[in-house]
Design a protein around this motif. Structure first.
Motif, short mmCIF file in Angstrom:
data_model
loop_
_atom_site.label_atom_id
_atom_site.label_comp_id
_atom_site.label_asym_id
_atom_site.label_seq_id
_atom_site.Cartn_x
_atom_site.Cartn_y
_atom_site.Cartn_z
N PRO A 80 0.89 -1.23 -0.08
CA PRO A 80 0.07 -0.14 0.06
C PRO A 80 0.88 1.17 -0.08
N CYS A 81 1.47 1.47 -1.26
CA CYS A 81 2.21 2.74 -1.28
C CYS A 81 1.54 3.93 -1.14
N HIS A 82 0.31 3.99 -1.32
CA HIS A 82 -0.64 5.17 -0.98
C HIS A 82 -0.58 5.53 0.35
N ARG A 83 -0.04 4.75 1.45
CA ARG A 83 -0.08 5.23 2.70
C ARG A 83 1.18 5.94 3.20
N VAL A 84 2.07 6.26 1.89
CA VAL A 84 3.21 6.87 2.32
C VAL A 84 2.98 8.43 1.67
N VAL A 85 3.14 9.38 2.86
CA VAL A 85 3.01 10.72 2.25
C VAL A 85 4.07 11.77 2.56
N ARG A 86 3.88 13.03 2.26
CA ARG A 86 5.05 13.92 2.77
C ARG A 86 5.21 14.30 4.11
N SER A 87 6.53 14.67 4.65
CA SER A 87 6.34 15.07 5.94
C SER A 87 5.71 16.39 6.16
N ASP A 88 5.46 17.34 5.36
CA ASP A 88 4.89 18.60 5.52
C ASP A 88 3.29 18.32 5.30
N GLY A 89 2.81 17.09 5.33
CA GLY A 89 1.52 17.05 5.32
C GLY A 89 0.81 16.80 4.20
N GLY A 90 1.63 17.09 2.99
CA GLY A 90 1.08 16.92 1.79
C GLY A 90 0.94 15.48 1.17
N LEU A 91 0.11 15.23 0.42
CA LEU A 91 -0.24 13.59 -0.17
C LEU A 91 0.87 13.11 -0.81
N GLY A 92 1.61 14.08 -1.55
CA GLY A 92 2.72 13.48 -2.41
C GLY A 92 2.10 12.70 -3.68
N LEU A 93 2.83 12.30 -4.49
CA LEU A 93 2.43 11.65 -5.84
C LEU A 93 1.66 10.36 -5.70
N TYR A 94 1.19 9.80 -6.75
CA TYR A 94 0.57 8.55 -6.70
C TYR A 94 0.66 8.18 -8.26
N ALA A 95 1.14 6.67 -8.69
CA ALA A 95 1.01 6.39 -9.92
C ALA A 95 -0.46 6.38 -10.57
N GLY A 96 -1.30 6.21 -9.75
CA GLY A 96 -2.70 6.08 -10.23
C GLY A 96 -3.29 7.50 -10.20
N GLY A 97 -2.65 8.72 -9.86
CA GLY A 97 -3.24 9.87 -9.53
C GLY A 97 -3.33 10.37 -8.25
N VAL A 98 -3.22 11.73 -7.83
CA VAL A 98 -3.24 11.91 -6.44
C VAL A 98 -4.75 11.98 -5.85
N GLU A 99 -5.57 11.86 -6.78
CA GLU A 99 -7.24 11.82 -6.51
C GLU A 99 -7.41 10.40 -6.05
N MET A 100 -6.87 9.52 -6.65
CA MET A 100 -6.82 7.79 -6.24
C MET A 100 -6.31 7.57 -4.81
N LYS A 101 -5.31 8.45 -4.71
CA LYS A 101 -4.51 8.34 -3.53
C LYS A 101 -5.45 8.78 -2.56
N LYS A 102 -5.88 9.79 -2.57
CA LYS A 102 -6.65 10.63 -1.67
C LYS A 102 -7.92 9.66 -1.31
N ARG A 103 -8.78 9.17 -2.33
CA ARG A 103 -9.91 8.52 -2.09
C ARG A 103 -9.39 7.15 -1.22
N LEU A 104 -8.25 6.44 -1.52
CA LEU A 104 -7.98 5.36 -0.80
C LEU A 104 -7.80 5.75 0.89
N LEU A 105 -7.22 6.69 0.98
CA LEU A 105 -6.89 7.23 2.31
C LEU A 105 -8.09 7.56 3.15
N GLU A 106 -9.10 8.05 2.35
CA GLU A 106 -10.56 8.21 3.07
C GLU A 106 -11.16 7.22 3.17
N LEU A 107 -11.12 6.18 2.27
CA LEU A 107 -11.60 4.92 2.38
C LEU A 107 -11.15 4.35 3.58
N GLU A 108 -9.89 4.30 3.84
CA GLU A 108 -9.23 3.67 5.17
C GLU A 108 -9.47 4.42 6.29
N GLY A 109 -10.18 5.72 6.24
CA GLY A 109 -10.27 6.21 7.32
C GLY A 109 -9.19 6.89 8.22
#
Lengths: 154, 188
Positions: B156-185
């Motif tokens: 689950p590389c979507h669980r790795v984010v930036r130290s400044d609180g930013g989401l960072g990038l995702y191969a599937g797009g930042v929107e997908m990363k955001k939604r995965l993290l939301e899904l996981e609460g």
């Protein structure tokens, strides 16, 4: 050097034709087994090919060897075929599907002779050996088969 | 292709597998983000391609890096499909699938094993990841371990984010990363 594509690509592109060639060579009943043997042999040897050159010709060559195995196994070949070509046959340029469908409707001997001659690129003597008949009979089957094909395709 | 050919190809797949000639089987699974490509070796799941990735390019890459003995085998991914579906619907927190790590080596392998250990709903930073993999200055390489992760979602590389609180990038797009993290609460 062209990289080897995923083997599935060969299946997607050539399986239907290989099946048609085999139906022509050994008939509908034997074709399924020969098809399995052809693609298993191809899959086994595939990584050692090294480069992707005339993969279609390579598959058809394997198919014709398996067709000969099939005829031998059925005891129709008293003489082993010594000089089956190992390299890929040159790409024939048929409007393939149609031709092979017509080939498949030929009587068995003619069908086998035509397929071994043109898909397998075998000379008359080897066709005769594969079919277990005399070279004259092989030549006659081939001649009759072609005559009929020409009429069919005209 | 017709039914006769389908049966022939199914038989071919079975015989190829039985004779040890099926180096890589692939199939697809549905996801809320689009179709996923799944690829397996006898050792386990070796590649998951996100909907944003090109299927042909992925398969050619596997042919080159692992083996060209690759067959489509849609009937071999029932367990993967079930677990992914459960995950996307919030019923599953961990995947129970064998993984083939052969596309990862050295630092990348250590970093990705680190990613695999991040619990559901939590995040780590790229720096955490670099430190855990034994080189705290290799933050950029830790980024590559994520962005080029061959087995996203399950690792689950979507669980790795930036130290400044930013989401960072995702191969599937930042929107997908955001939604995965939301899904996981995400609990941070």
């Amino acid at each position: 050097m062209a990289e080897l594509p995923p083997f599935q690509k060969l299946i997607d592109e050539h399986a239907a034709e290989v099946m048609a060639v085999l139906r022509g060579a050994v008939g509908r009943d034997g074709a399924e087994d020969a098809f399995q043997e052809t693609f298993l042999a191809a899959l086994r040897a595939y990584p050692s090919l090294g480069e992707a050159r005339n993969l279609r010709g390579w598959l058809v060559t394997i198919a014709h060897r398996k067709a000969i195995d099939h005829h031998r196994a059925r005891g129709r070949s008293p003489v082993p075929v010594e000089s089956v070509r190992e390299e890929a046959v040159s790409d024939p340029d048929p409007a393939d599907g149609e031709v092979w469908r017509a080939v498949a409707t030929l009587p068995p001997k003619q069908r086998a002779a035509v397929t071994l001659r043109f898909a397998g690129d075998l000379p008359h003597e080897e066709i005769a050996a594969a079919l277990g008949c005399s070279p004259e009979a092989a030549r006659r089957s081939l001649h009759e088969g072609l005559k009929r094909l020409r009429k069919e395709m005209a | 292709m017709n039914a006769v050919m389908d049966r022939s190809l199914e038989r071919l797949r079975e015989r190829a597998a039985a004779e040890g000639l099926l180096d890589i089987a692939y199939g697809t699974a549905d996801s809320p983000f689009g179709p996923l490509l799944l690829a397996r070796t006898p050792a386990g799941l070796v590649r998951v391609a996100l909907p944003s990735e090109d299927v042909d390019a992925t398969l050619f890459d596997l042919a080159e890096r692992i083996s060209p003995r690759i067959l489509e085998a849609p009937d071999r991914f029932d367990e993967e499909r079930r677990e992914l579906e459960d995950y996307f619907e919030g019923r599953r927190r961990e995947f129970d699938l064998p993984i083939d790590w052969q596309l990862s080596h050295g630092f990348m392998l250590r970093a990705r094993e680190g990613i695999a250990a991040i619990p559901y709903g939590e995040t780590r930073t790229y720096s955490d990841l670099a430190r855990g993999a034994g080189n705290e200055r290799a933050v950029r390489a830790a980024g590559s371990a994520c962005s080029r992760n061959p087995i996203p979602l399950v690792v689950p590389c979507h669980r790795v984010v930036r130290s400044d609180g930013g989401l960072g990038l995702y191969a599937g797009g930042v929107e997908m990363k955001k939604r995965l993290l939301e899904l996981e609460g995400r609990r941070g």
